[in-house]
Design a protein around this motif. Structure first.
Motif, mmCIF file in Angstrom:
data_model
loop_
_atom_site.group_PDB
_atom_site.id
_atom_site.type_symbol
_atom_site.label_atom_id
_atom_site.label_comp_id
_atom_site.label_asym_id
_atom_site.label_seq_id
_atom_site.Cartn_x
_atom_site.Cartn_y
_atom_site.Cartn_z
ATOM 1 N N ALA A 81 -67.543 28.359 15.823
ATOM 2 C CA ALA A 81 -68.818 27.598 15.118
ATOM 3 C C ALA A 81 -68.433 27.436 13.778
ATOM 4 N N ARG A 82 -67.820 28.421 12.975
ATOM 5 C CA ARG A 82 -67.656 28.491 11.441
ATOM 6 C C ARG A 82 -66.741 27.516 11.173
ATOM 7 N N VAL A 83 -65.579 27.315 12.174
ATOM 8 C CA VAL A 83 -64.403 26.622 11.695
ATOM 9 C C VAL A 83 -64.905 25.144 11.845
ATOM 10 N N LEU A 84 -65.719 24.839 12.881
ATOM 11 C CA LEU A 84 -66.077 23.497 13.141
ATOM 12 C C LEU A 84 -67.325 23.016 11.982
ATOM 13 N N THR A 85 -67.645 24.216 11.380
ATOM 14 C CA THR A 85 -68.884 23.802 10.429
ATOM 15 C C THR A 85 -68.180 23.636 9.061
ATOM 16 N N ALA A 86 -66.987 24.312 8.806
ATOM 17 C CA ALA A 86 -66.220 24.303 7.535
ATOM 18 C C ALA A 86 -65.659 23.002 7.242
ATOM 19 N N ALA A 87 -65.444 22.064 8.757
ATOM 20 C CA ALA A 87 -64.611 21.082 8.384
ATOM 21 C C ALA A 87 -65.201 20.152 7.423
ATOM 22 N N ARG A 88 -66.674 20.034 7.093
ATOM 23 C CA ARG A 88 -67.103 19.008 6.057
ATOM 24 C C ARG A 88 -66.594 19.587 4.844
ATOM 25 N N LEU A 89 -66.815 20.557 4.229
ATOM 26 C CA LEU A 89 -66.429 21.257 2.933
ATOM 27 C C LEU A 89 -65.018 21.171 2.889
ATOM 28 N N SER A 90 -63.949 21.572 3.925
ATOM 29 C CA SER A 90 -62.665 21.653 3.801
ATOM 30 C C SER A 90 -62.096 20.397 3.531
ATOM 31 N N VAL A 91 -62.404 19.291 4.420
ATOM 32 C CA VAL A 91 -61.700 18.000 4.319
ATOM 33 C C VAL A 91 -62.242 17.279 3.252
ATOM 34 N N GLY A 92 -63.568 17.270 3.189
ATOM 35 C CA GLY A 92 -64.493 16.441 2.040
ATOM 36 C C GLY A 92 -64.004 16.658 0.697
ATOM 37 N N MET A 93 -63.744 18.163 0.462
ATOM 38 C CA MET A 93 -63.190 18.362 -0.922
ATOM 39 C C MET A 93 -61.669 17.985 -1.008
ATOM 40 N N ALA A 94 -61.040 18.052 -0.147
ATOM 41 C CA ALA A 94 -59.590 17.478 -0.121
ATOM 42 C C ALA A 94 -59.536 16.041 -0.433
ATOM 43 N N LEU A 95 -60.338 15.328 0.328
ATOM 44 C CA LEU A 95 -60.558 13.921 0.082
ATOM 45 C C LEU A 95 -60.909 13.616 -1.603
ATOM 46 N N VAL A 96 -62.115 14.531 -2.015
ATOM 47 C CA VAL A 96 -62.412 14.177 -3.383
ATOM 48 C C VAL A 96 -61.355 14.414 -4.297
ATOM 49 N N ALA A 97 -60.523 15.494 -3.867
ATOM 50 C CA ALA A 97 -59.434 15.976 -4.916
ATOM 51 C C ALA A 97 -58.254 14.830 -4.982
ATOM 52 N N THR A 98 -58.120 14.339 -3.723
ATOM 53 C CA THR A 98 -57.081 13.430 -3.727
ATOM 54 C C THR A 98 -57.624 12.109 -4.365
ATOM 55 N N ALA A 260 -57.564 30.171 14.509
ATOM 56 C CA ALA A 260 -58.807 29.024 14.554
ATOM 57 C C ALA A 260 -58.755 28.176 13.149
ATOM 58 N N PRO A 261 -58.827 28.632 12.330
ATOM 59 C CA PRO A 261 -58.591 28.139 10.983
ATOM 60 C C PRO A 261 -57.287 27.558 10.631
ATOM 61 N N ALA A 262 -56.231 28.232 11.183
ATOM 62 C CA ALA A 262 -55.123 27.856 10.761
ATOM 63 C C ALA A 262 -54.774 26.479 11.427
ATOM 64 N N ALA A 263 -55.147 26.542 12.892
ATOM 65 C CA ALA A 263 -54.911 25.466 13.776
ATOM 66 C C ALA A 263 -55.631 24.107 13.281
ATOM 67 N N ALA A 264 -56.873 24.486 12.300
ATOM 68 C CA ALA A 264 -57.645 23.344 12.063
ATOM 69 C C ALA A 264 -57.003 22.538 10.830
ATOM 70 N N VAL A 265 -56.373 23.451 10.013
ATOM 71 C CA VAL A 265 -55.633 23.055 8.814
ATOM 72 C C VAL A 265 -54.115 22.253 9.380
ATOM 73 N N ILE A 266 -53.734 22.802 10.425
ATOM 74 C CA ILE A 266 -52.441 21.893 10.752
ATOM 75 C C ILE A 266 -52.859 20.677 11.540
ATOM 76 N N PHE A 267 -53.865 20.758 12.244
ATOM 77 C CA PHE A 267 -54.348 19.546 12.979
ATOM 78 C C PHE A 267 -54.680 18.498 11.983
ATOM 79 N N VAL A 268 -55.462 18.675 10.991
ATOM 80 C CA VAL A 268 -56.025 17.647 10.205
ATOM 81 C C VAL A 268 -54.734 17.281 9.265
ATOM 82 N N GLY A 269 -54.077 18.411 8.824
ATOM 83 C CA GLY A 269 -52.661 17.841 8.021
ATOM 84 C C GLY A 269 -52.075 16.923 8.742
#
Length: 609
Positions: A81-98, A260-269
């Motif tokens: 649940a924490r990994v799925l919830t963190a998707a908005r902040l993790s991906v969103g901030m990466a997109l803003v930085a890009t 779990a968080p490592a797999a999320a980073v790899i998947f989105v990458g």
């Protein structure tokens, strides 16, 4: 990041290309991944937000179970649940930085176009200096300067991305700024800002979009890395980097908390990478992935056309080609730009290969020299050069594996291309490039090869060859570069020289010198010459025989005497002759041309006579 030059295409054609890409496995995987990532960003905190922060003291650091698929953390909170919830902040901030890095980099890259020359040089130098530093060090430096936290991490990653995109934009914009349409706009007095927005930006936006998509994956990893080091997201907020840090400390108790968080980073990458590849193919930057073409039928040598050793007892034929075909994949089918070509060239003979642009002349020559690579397919009943058979099982390989055959081709076959400036390496001295053939194929030492290269430059009438051998191609004129290419071919005493329109880019005076040199090489070395040209006058002035090529087939083999006397049999040959202007043309009459849309038969002359 790589600079590319994309030809303009219509919006409808672009849409068809994207539709074709999206139907491929790559496109389907990219779309599926983007949908999953967007769903997690939008609905992750809504669906799993409460569960991600709920503490269960009876389930501290619990292993995976049916209730908690990846277990719980040290606070009893569900890891998934924490990994799925963190998707908005993790991906969103990466997109803003890009977005920040791309926007800032493009502005920096376009500044040299609008700034005065000295200021532009300063910007270019500063960009180059920034690129010299590793990106990770820049990110950590900016993070420390701007401060920790979400805002600091976004600014740090964005600032660190700017130099790379600045250099990319500088390189692409400078190549566009030198085009004729931009120079014309400057002559007309169009303001620099308008030139930038109207002429430069539309021509570089596709590569920028593709590189931005690929860079977003790197930004995600960098963002997670900063949080992992404690320089990014701070408590009580959390992203995948913080979750990975927390899970790493408990990896021996519950490895799933770090998995779990490592797999999320790899998947989105991977999703960002697939998206970048899909965009590149959709914009036409990379070859389109479509259906594999059907297998080509194998060409079986016929009993009448097979060449045997008995055919070459007199040693008079240096090149004998039978049934040569070049096939190019078009969708799921094949097209034949060169189809069923057969001809002979005798030793010491000068043969012209004539025809309009696109008739297959250059493809034929490259196929004979075994220089065509995939996806083109080259097949033939037989191609025999100087006693050596080049075909293997009906195919002409793009890479000759036999060392002896490679040496034979390298020393006995010479090619002179249309534009020598693209054939000579601008970073190497001309003499060193010519001497390389002696070292590779003749077994000469460096000193011996260099001495022989100077002799060859002298033979092609380049003055002061000792000094010229140490110069670079840009220090040569166009005619001298062409002479240097001929000298390179003479390093091995060739039996055949294939000259692919060697005088097209030269003025008339230099053309005459190059043609005279080829004639001298033919006389002195007894080297056969295959002269490719669309200029009938050049062929009739140098050659003894002409092969007329039309739509991938040789439609007539005619002597120059018959050609000049008007005894050509094929209507296409006669049309080519009629289109050549002569002194007997009456004043005021329009030049003869081949009307657009005219289609001639592609059968041999005897069948159409």
């Amino acid at each position: 990041m790589a600079t590319v030059d994309i030809p303009p295409v219509s919006g409808q054609r672009q849409a068809h290309r994207f539709a074709a890409v999206l139907r491929t496995p790559l496109g389907i995987a990219a779309v599926f991944g983007v949908v999953v990532v967007v769903f997690g960003m939008v609905f992750g905190p809504i669906i799993w937000g409460a569960q991600a922060t709920a503490t269960d003291y009876s389930q501290l650091s619990a292993p995976p179970s049916a209730e908690h698929l990846f277990g719980t953390d040290a606070g009893g909170r569900d890891v998934l649940a924490r990994v799925l919830t963190a998707a908005r902040l993790s991906v969103g901030m990466a997109l803003v930085a890009t977005i920040l890095g791309v926007t800032g980099g493009v502005l920096i890259g376009f500044l040299p176009i609008v700034l005065p020359r000295r200021a532009a040089r300063l910007v270019v130098s500063a960009t180059g200096l920034a690129i010299a530093f590793p990106a990770l060090l820049l990110i950590m430096l900016f993070s420390i300067v701007v401060g920790t936290g979400v805002e600091g991490a976004v600014l740090a990653i964005g600032f660190a991305m700017m130099p790379a995109f600045g250099r990319l934009a500088q390189t692409m914009s400078s190549s566009i700024a030198g085009r004729d349409f931009v120079l014309a706009a400057r002559v007309l007095g169009v303001p620099k800002t308008r030139i930038l927005l109207r002429h430069v930006l539309p021509n570089v936006r596709e590569p920028l979009i593709v590189n931005a998509s690929l860079a977003a994956g790197s930004a995600l990893v960098a963002f997670a890395g900063l949080s992992f080091l404690g320089l990014g997201v701070q408590a009580p907020d959390f992203d995948w980097g913080r979750l990975l840090n927390e899970g790493l400390s408990k990896i021996y108790v519950n490895p799933a908390t770090a998995l779990a968080p490592a797999a999320a980073v790899i998947f989105v990458g991977v999703v960002f990478t697939l998206l970048g590849e899909t965009l590149s193919r959709g914009f036409g930057i990379e070859p389109l992935l479509g259906k594999r073409p059907r297998a080509l039928p194998r060409i079986e040598p016929s009993t009448s056309d097979v060449i045997t050793d008995a055919d070459d007892t007199d040693g008079d034929t240096v090149l004998r080609v039978r049934g040569l075909r070049v096939a190019a994949p078009v969708g799921s089918d094949w097209k034949h730009p060169v189809n069923n070509v057969s001809f002979d060239i005798r030793r010491g003979e000068i043969v012209g290969l004539v025809g309009e642009s696109g008739s297959g002349k250059s493809l034929t020559c490259l196929a004979v020299a075994a220089l065509l690579e995939e996806p083109l397919d080259v097949s033939a009943q037989s191609v025999r050069f100087d006693g050596a058979e080049l075909t293997r099982n009906g195919k002409v390989p793009s890479r000759i594996r036999s060392v002896a055959l490679r040496r034979h081709l390298g020393t006995r076959l010479a090619l002179v291309f249309q534009d020598p400036s693209t054939s000579l390496n601008p970073a190497l001295q001309v003499g060193a490039q010519i001497a390389e053939i002696g070292r590779l194929h003749e077994g000469l030492s460096a000193k011996e090869a260099n001495a022989l290269a100077i002799d060859r430059l002298r033979e092609v009438r380049i003055p002061d060859p000792e000094r010229r051998a140490k110069q670079y191609p840009f220090e040569y004129s166009g005619g001298m570069r062409q002479r240097a290419m001929i000298a390179m071919g003479l390093m091995g005493r060739p039996a055949l020289i294939i000259a692919d329109e060697p005088t097209t880019a030269l003025d008339v005076t230099v053309q005459r010198g190059v043609l005279s040199l080829l004639k001298a090489v033919n006389t002195e070395e007894n080297a056969a010459i295959l002269l490719v040209s669309h200029d009938i006058a050049v062929v009739t002035g140098l050659c003894s025989r002409a092969l007329v090529m039309y739509r991938g087939s040789i439609v007539e083999d005619v002597t120059v005497e018959d050609l000049v006397a008007g005894r050509a049999k094929h209507p296409y040959t006669r049309a080519l002759l009629d289109a050549v202007p002569n002194m007997s043309t009456k004043k005021g009459e329009p030049f003869a041309t081949i009307p657009e849309g005219t289609v001639f038969p592609t059968v041999v002359a005897e069948e159409v006579a």
